[in-house]
Write an enzyme that holds these catalytic residues in place. Structure first.
Site, short mmCIF file in Angstrom:
data_model
loop_
_atom_site.label_atom_id
_atom_site.label_comp_id
_atom_site.label_asym_id
_atom_site.label_seq_id
_atom_site.Cartn_x
_atom_site.Cartn_y
_atom_site.Cartn_z
N GLU A 35 0.87 -1.17 0.00
CA GLU A 35 0.00 0.00 0.00
C GLU A 35 0.91 1.23 0.00
OE1 GLU A 35 -2.73 0.43 3.29
OE2 GLU A 35 -3.50 2.30 2.43
N ARG A 261 5.85 -13.07 9.16
CA ARG A 261 6.44 -11.77 8.86
C ARG A 261 7.80 -11.66 9.54
NH1 ARG A 261 2.92 -7.48 9.23
NH2 ARG A 261 4.57 -6.02 9.71
N LYS A 271 4.96 0.40 9.33
CA LYS A 271 4.96 1.69 8.65
C LYS A 271 4.42 2.80 9.55
CE LYS A 271 3.27 0.05 4.71
NZ LYS A 271 2.67 -0.04 3.38
P1 ATP Z 1 3.03 -2.36 7.92
O1 ATP Z 1 2.45 -3.30 8.93
O2 ATP Z 1 4.45 -2.01 8.14
O3 ATP Z 1 2.18 -1.15 7.69
P2 ATP Z 1 1.77 -3.61 5.77
O4 ATP Z 1 1.62 -5.06 5.80
O5 ATP Z 1 0.57 -2.83 6.12
O6 ATP Z 1 3.03 -3.18 6.60
P3 ATP Z 1 1.76 -3.46 2.97
O7 ATP Z 1 2.15 -2.32 2.12
O8 ATP Z 1 0.35 -3.87 3.01
O9 ATP Z 1 2.26 -3.08 4.41
O10 ATP Z 1 2.69 -4.71 2.69
C1 ATP Z 1 2.94 -5.20 1.40
C2 ATP Z 1 3.34 -6.64 1.51
O11 ATP Z 1 4.48 -6.78 2.33
C3 ATP Z 1 2.24 -7.46 2.13
O12 ATP Z 1 2.08 -8.64 1.36
C4 ATP Z 1 2.73 -7.76 3.49
O13 ATP Z 1 2.26 -9.00 3.93
C5 ATP Z 1 4.24 -7.76 3.31
N1 ATP Z 1 4.90 -7.39 4.55
C6 ATP Z 1 4.69 -6.29 5.30
N2 ATP Z 1 5.43 -6.31 6.42
C7 ATP Z 1 6.14 -7.46 6.39
C8 ATP Z 1 7.11 -8.08 7.26
N3 ATP Z 1 7.46 -7.50 8.40
N4 ATP Z 1 7.63 -9.27 6.90
C9 ATP Z 1 7.27 -9.84 5.74
N5 ATP Z 1 6.38 -9.32 4.88
C10 ATP Z 1 5.82 -8.15 5.19
#
Ligand code: ATP
Ligand code: MG
Length: 556
Positions: A35, A261, A271
């Site tokens: 996102e 994760r 984020k």
């Molecule tokens: P955050 O929790 O930091 O806001 P998010 O999951 O909301 O991260 P996205 O932009 O939705 O952020 O993530 C894009 C992709 O990256 C998703 O498929 C998510 O599962 C993966 N992702 C995010 N954080 C991690 C992590 N710590 N380890 C592995 N994959 C991750």
């Protein structure tokens, strides 16, 4: 295609089984779906390496898809940074760059199809009422009084939602599933909400926006993704993912798989928290070298190959865990130890005057750029009567195990000569102004002519042949191993995470370094010319990592 004989993780095992069974006509299509509401962090690097890596290894492709369904939080700045970071990590989406917002019209049509099938309805409860009706983990929810609206009424209201007739919060579109489901995600989840907000990609075309859960699986299907890989917290959303694909006439049937994760100690990978650090001015921006963002680690000097290596080594599984920051730093050390040319830099200089070296004389030593790799060549390093050494390499009253410079002691100036300290000149305040010494002209290159033992070897730079530099020493951003666990993460910031040294003396050749060039400064650590601030007339280096894991010693 290079397929390993034993799959190294459960996802590879699944893909190999699917390929063996001829599933999806042998296609392996994955996607990385960020996102654009912030910069990518090291956790995302794991997901990127995984998705692009699987596509590469199984002859498939990986899409970059911006999951842009929350207009208020998204920004083209983030879109640009995400693209840059994925490319820098070494991956290429080719022509497969997409946005969930590219599908808004088709997603709208899917919503209409659901309504027509009696599987979705417009609900006019307030947000608070929706929460009340949802029930709890132990109690079932109640049906919304709007649940039995006719298809015609739902179609009419949904069209008018789109047309902008209602204020935000007046109505939502909900799936009609089961308000008593033990899975809260299945209790008539919201599919669309009204938001009178401009969107970073579609501008003012829309005032209703799909929810993530609605958009995600359907976008996967529209792109004919085969393996939709996400993190474990989405496991509870999988029944909804599948339900939507079951109800609708979709072009393909992707399958969602979840993996753990990445969490790393001494930092945060969220984020939201990273954004708070930026907004509160704790760091100098998303790409501050202390940030665990991809752009921060890049600016710090972490090579993309080391980050890929790290993601490979930590592997994927189905249980959450925390990886030690030292593992990442070690991948960086290993990579840089092999790849980074050596150079000499004196970070906290004190002047050493070689009294028996003729004034005005200079000479050059040919020093290897790498101790083990002759292919990296050599460089000429100038030497003269006055050189700088590290102030910590001199002690007027040395302790027993001090093998560096002290009155009466002999040390080696690396690759140059043996010198013996004769005296020390002080400032009025008692600090050392100059260390005086004599050199042994027969020790050219640094070897004792008679084979006498000289234990200490110091790095140095010649006063006539050096340049000044600013050197930034970075340390971990948090003092707590698990920031936010027992206190507010903002109260656990390491106050000495950045120390800026000015007036450092470096080999003059270092001013010719390009931004992002990496070096080992002998005995000091690995350093990188700052991507933004380093220039021909202003040398600025960031410490990437120390030579050894100094934190392991403290912890052990
Ligand atoms: P955050 O929790 O930091 O806001 P998010 O999951 O909301 O991260 P996205 O932009 O939705 O952020 O993530 C894009 C992709 O990256 C998703 O498929 C998510 O599962 C993966 N992702 C995010 N954080 C991690 C992590 N710590 N380890 C592995 N994959 C991750
Ligand atoms: Mg997310």
């Amino acid at each position: 295609m290079d397929t390993p004989s034993t799959p190294s993780n459960f996802l590879r095992a699944i893909i190999e089984e699917d390929l063996k069974n001829g599933k999806n006509e042998g296609r392996v299509f994955t996607r990385f779906p960020p996102e654009p509401n912030g910069f990518l962090h090291i956790g995302h690097a794991k997901s990127i390496c995984l998705n692009f890596g699987l596509a590469r290894d199984y002859g498939g492709r990986c899409h970059l898809r911006f999951d842009d369904t929350n207009p208020g939080k998204e920004d083209p700045v983030y879109v640009a940074s995400i693209k840059e970071d994925v490319r820098w990590l070494g991956f290429d989406w080719g022509e497969h760059l997409y946005h969930a917002s590219d599908y808004f019209e088709r997603l709208y049509a899917f919503a209409v199809e659901l309504i027509e099938k009696g599987k979705a309805y417009v609900c006019s409860l307030s947000a608070e009422e929706v929460r009340e009706y949802r029930g709890t983990l132990t109690e079932p929810g109640k049906n919304s009084p709007y649940r039995d609206r006719s298809v015609e009424e739902n179609l009419d209201l949904f069209a008018r939602m789109r047309a902008g007739e209602f204020p935000e919060g007046a109505h939502i579109l909900r799936a009609k599933i089961d308000m008593a489901s033990p899975n809260m995600n299945m209790r008539d989840p919201a599919l669309y909400r009204i938001l009178h907000q401009e969107h970073q990609n579609t501008g003012n075309t829309w005032c209703i926006y799909p929810m993530y859960d609605f958009a995600h699986g359907l976008s996967d299907s529209l792109e004919r993704i085969t393996h939709s890989i996400c993190t474990l917290e989405f496991a509870d959303h999988k029944p909804l993912y599948d339900w939507l694909l079951d109800q609708l006439d979709v072009p393909s049937r992707p399958v969602q798989y979840e993996f753990n994760r990445l969490n790393i100690n001494f930092t945060v990978t969220s984020k939201r928290k990273l954004k708070t650090l930026v907004e509160n001015g704790v760091v100098a921006g998303w790409n501050d070298p202390r940030m665990p963002t991809i752009s921060g680690l890049r600016r710090r000097g972490f090579p993309p190959a080391a980050m890929r290596d790290f993601c490979e080594r930590i592997g994927v599984s189905r249980s959450d865990s925390c990886v030690d920051m030292g593992v990442l730093e070690n991948c960086v050390r290993e990579n840089l130890d092999a790849k980074a040319p050596r150079a000499m830099a004196v970070l906290r200089p004190v002047k050493l005057v070689i009294e028996n070296y003729p004034e005005g004389q200079e000479e050059f030593f040919e020093l290897a750029n790498h101790p083990k790799n002759p292919d990296m060549g050599s460089r000429k390093v100038g030497f003269s009567r006055e050189v700088f050494i590290e102030d910590s390499d001199f002690m007027e009253n040395p302790c027993a195990k001090f093998f560096r410079l002290a009155p009466g002691k002999e040390v080696r100036l690396r690759g140059a000569y043996l010198v013996t300290c004769t005296d020390v000149v002080k400032n009025d305040d008692g600090t050392v102004r100059e260390v005086l010494c004599t050199y042994d002209p027969a020790s050219r290159g640094g070897d004792a002519p008679d084979g006498r033992k000289v234990k200490g070897t110091l790095h140095w730079v010649s006063a006539r042949h050096c340049a000044e530099a600013e050197v930034r020493l970075y340390d971990r951003l948090f003092t707590a191993e698990f920031p936010g666990k027992d206190a507010d993460f903002l109260d656990q910031i390491n106050p000495s995470s950045l120390e800026t040294l000015t007036g450092c003396k470096v080999e003059r050749s270092l001013t010719e370094a390009a931004p992002e060039d990496r070096f080992q400064f002998e005995r000091q650590g690995f350093f990188c010319a700052d991507r933004f601030d380093h220039a021909p007339d202003r040398a600025v280096f960031n410490r990437t990592v120390t030579l050894r894991d100094s934190w392991a010693k403290v912890a052990g």
